[in-house]
Design a protein around this motif. Structure first.
Motif, PDB file in Angstrom:
ATOM      1  N   SER A  37       0.812  -1.222   0.000  1.00  0.00           N
ATOM      2  CA  SER A  37       0.000   0.000   0.000  1.00  0.00           C
ATOM      3  C   SER A  37       0.841   1.265   0.000  1.00  0.00           C
ATOM      4  O   SER A  37       0.330   2.357  -0.265  1.00  0.00           O
ATOM      5  N   GLY A  38       2.140   1.137   0.296  1.00  0.00           N
ATOM      6  CA  GLY A  38       3.000   2.316   0.271  1.00  0.00           C
ATOM      7  C   GLY A  38       3.253   2.843  -1.131  1.00  0.00           C
ATOM      8  O   GLY A  38       3.543   4.037  -1.318  1.00  0.00           O
TER       9      GLY A  38
ATOM     10  N   LYS B 208       2.532   6.885   2.147  1.00  0.00           N
ATOM     11  CA  LYS B 208       1.394   7.673   2.622  1.00  0.00           C
ATOM     12  C   LYS B 208       1.812   8.857   3.483  1.00  0.00           C
ATOM     13  O   LYS B 208       0.987   9.699   3.832  1.00  0.00           O
TER      14      LYS B 208
ATOM     15  N   GLN C 182       0.865   8.437   8.697  1.00  0.00           N
ATOM     16  CA  GLN C 182      -0.362   8.256   7.932  1.00  0.00           C
ATOM     17  C   GLN C 182      -0.619   6.797   7.542  1.00  0.00           C
ATOM     18  O   GLN C 182      -1.546   6.523   6.790  1.00  0.00           O
ATOM     19  N   GLY C 183       0.187   5.881   8.035  1.00  0.00           N
ATOM     20  CA  GLY C 183       0.007   4.478   7.697  1.00  0.00           C
ATOM     21  C   GLY C 183      -1.217   3.879   8.374  1.00  0.00           C
ATOM     22  O   GLY C 183      -1.262   3.768   9.601  1.00  0.00           O
ATOM     23  N   THR C 184      -2.216   3.502   7.593  1.00  0.00           N
ATOM     24  CA  THR C 184      -3.459   2.997   8.180  1.00  0.00           C
ATOM     25  C   THR C 184      -3.278   1.623   8.804  1.00  0.00           C
ATOM     26  O   THR C 184      -3.925   1.305   9.807  1.00  0.00           O
TER      27      THR C 184
ATOM     28  N   GLU D 170       5.115   1.301   4.227  1.00  0.00           N
ATOM     29  CA  GLU D 170       3.784   1.875   4.042  1.00  0.00           C
ATOM     30  C   GLU D 170       3.839   3.398   4.031  1.00  0.00           C
ATOM     31  O   GLU D 170       3.148   4.054   3.240  1.00  0.00           O
ATOM     32  N   GLU D 171       4.646   3.979   4.886  1.00  0.00           N
ATOM     33  CA  GLU D 171       4.643   5.426   5.040  1.00  0.00           C
ATOM     34  C   GLU D 171       5.596   6.143   4.082  1.00  0.00           C
ATOM     35  O   GLU D 171       5.418   7.326   3.807  1.00  0.00           O
TER      36      GLU D 171
END
Length: 377
Positions: free
Chosen positions: A248-249, A254, A258-260, A281-282
């Motif tokens: 997802s990064g 993100k 902000q990493g969900t 991710e971030e």
């Protein structure tokens, strides 16, 4: 590469001042850069936790840096003399863990001294590399034709004794690192090709034999690696959520905080074993490439120290430290991206953990010691 300087010509304590003039500042910069990145990333990874672990990590790193500097300034011969003593002490600590170690989630891995909990298994990596470096320093001249299976018995025993004790805690990941460090150092000695083939066959047979003796959750991790979708909500949950976080990064990530996957606590062990997933991710592919570049530069610099060491003991110490850094990073990144099974290996200077930080800085201090004294008599 001169690796045959006799013991009597090793650097003395009086040469410490001249040695410090050759301090490997590039290695110090890389270590501090990764450490600072790790603290920044931990501040994000632990923002949903009850305690800000990044503050504790800062204190551990400050202590580790002090230890590394002290080790770098010690008389070089000290480590050659105390190698076996240090090794024996760590083995005794590992035995103490099995008897009186703190029990957490069915595993005994920690000893408690006052307010401090520490893992002797982390020191086992240093103990093995120092003991093997001492052994090869004196023994290698006797093996002009290379090591055979029987002449490798002592180096293999030095490696396997602490590894087996760690495996009984149980701690599969750290045991694998200890074996990887020992095996790498043995490979840097002169080993006959037919011996390597035979050891490989024995290792394969040993793996088959050890499989039924692993803990159920350890076997499940390997099975899940082969088929991660088979139990994505059970044994495969860690690996599945980690790969989701990494993917997802995308290119640029993100953004910090902000990493969900981290914020919503989908990612387990996010501040320890899966800290690289938080970073990916971030900060995305670009951030991962930068971090990989830092580790590559550190491992390359460590290999250069090994190649330029003025005698055999320093050469093997540097090889051992290089192996420790490389295998930690390789296995951790492999397991969080789904390339390797999840075995519980931390990412050096990024994952939270005081014992791990101290062990890495201990190794860095040894590396600096070898590099500083290349030209000092």
């Amino acid at each position: 590469m001169a690796l045959d300087v006799p013991l009597g010509r090793l650097p003395s304590a009086s040469s410490s001042g001249r040695a410090f003039a050759r301090f490997p500042w590039h290695i110090a910069f890389l270590v501090l850069a990764i450490s600072a990145t790790g603290i920044w990333n931990l501040a994000s990874a632990s923002r949903s936790a009850h305690a800000p672990v990044w503050i504790s990590q800062m204190w551990w790193m400050a202590g580790g840096a002090t230890l590394a500097l002290a080790i770098a300034l010690l008389d070089y011969r000290t480590f050659l003399r105390v190698g076996y003593v240090f090794y024996a002490g760590v083995v005794l600590l590992l035995l103490a863990v099995l008897v009186k170690g703190r029990l957490v989630m069915g595993a005994r891995r920690w000893l408690t001294v006052g307010p401090i909990n520490f893992q002797p298994s982390e020191l086992a990596k240093i103990a093995v590399l120092l003991a093997l470096a001492r052994y090869f320093h004196y023994d290698l001249d006797k093996r002009r034709d290379g090591y055979g299976l029987f002449t490798l018995a002592i180096p293999m025993a030095i490696t396997l004794v602490p590894a087996v004790l760690i495996l009984k805690e149980p701690d599969l990941g750290t045991a694998l690192i200890v074996v990887a460090v020992g095996a790498t150092m043995i490979l840097f000695a002169k080993v006959k090709w037919r011996t390597l083939a035979l050891v490989g066959c024995v290792g394969l047979a040993g793996s088959v034999f050890a499989w039924p003796h692993l803990k159920p959750y350890q076997r499940k991790r390997v099975e899940t690696f082969l088929n991660p979708e088979g139990d994505s909500l059970g044994a495969g949950y860690h690996a599945t959520q980690s790969m989701i976080a990494v993917g997802s990064g995308q290119a640029l990530g993100k953004g910090w905080g902000q990493g969900t996957q981290t914020l919503l606590s989908f990612l387990p062990e996010q501040h320890t074993d899966f800290i690289f997933s938080v970073w990916a991710e971030e900060h995305g592919f670009a951030g991962c490439a930068l971090l990989l570049l830092l580790y590559y530069a550190l491992v390359t610099a460590a290999l250069t120290v090994a190649g330029n060491a003025r005698e055999r003991f320093g050469h093997f110490v540097a090889v051992g430290v290089t192996a420790m850094l490389f295998w930690h990073a390789f296995i951790n990144m492999g397991m969080v991206t789904g390339v390797l099974p999840v075995v519980g290996v931390t990412l050096p200077l990024m994952s939270y953990g005081g014992s791990s930080v101290i062990a890495v800085y201990f190794g860095v201090g040894l590396l600096a010691n070898v590099g500083m004294r290349r030209f000092v008599n």
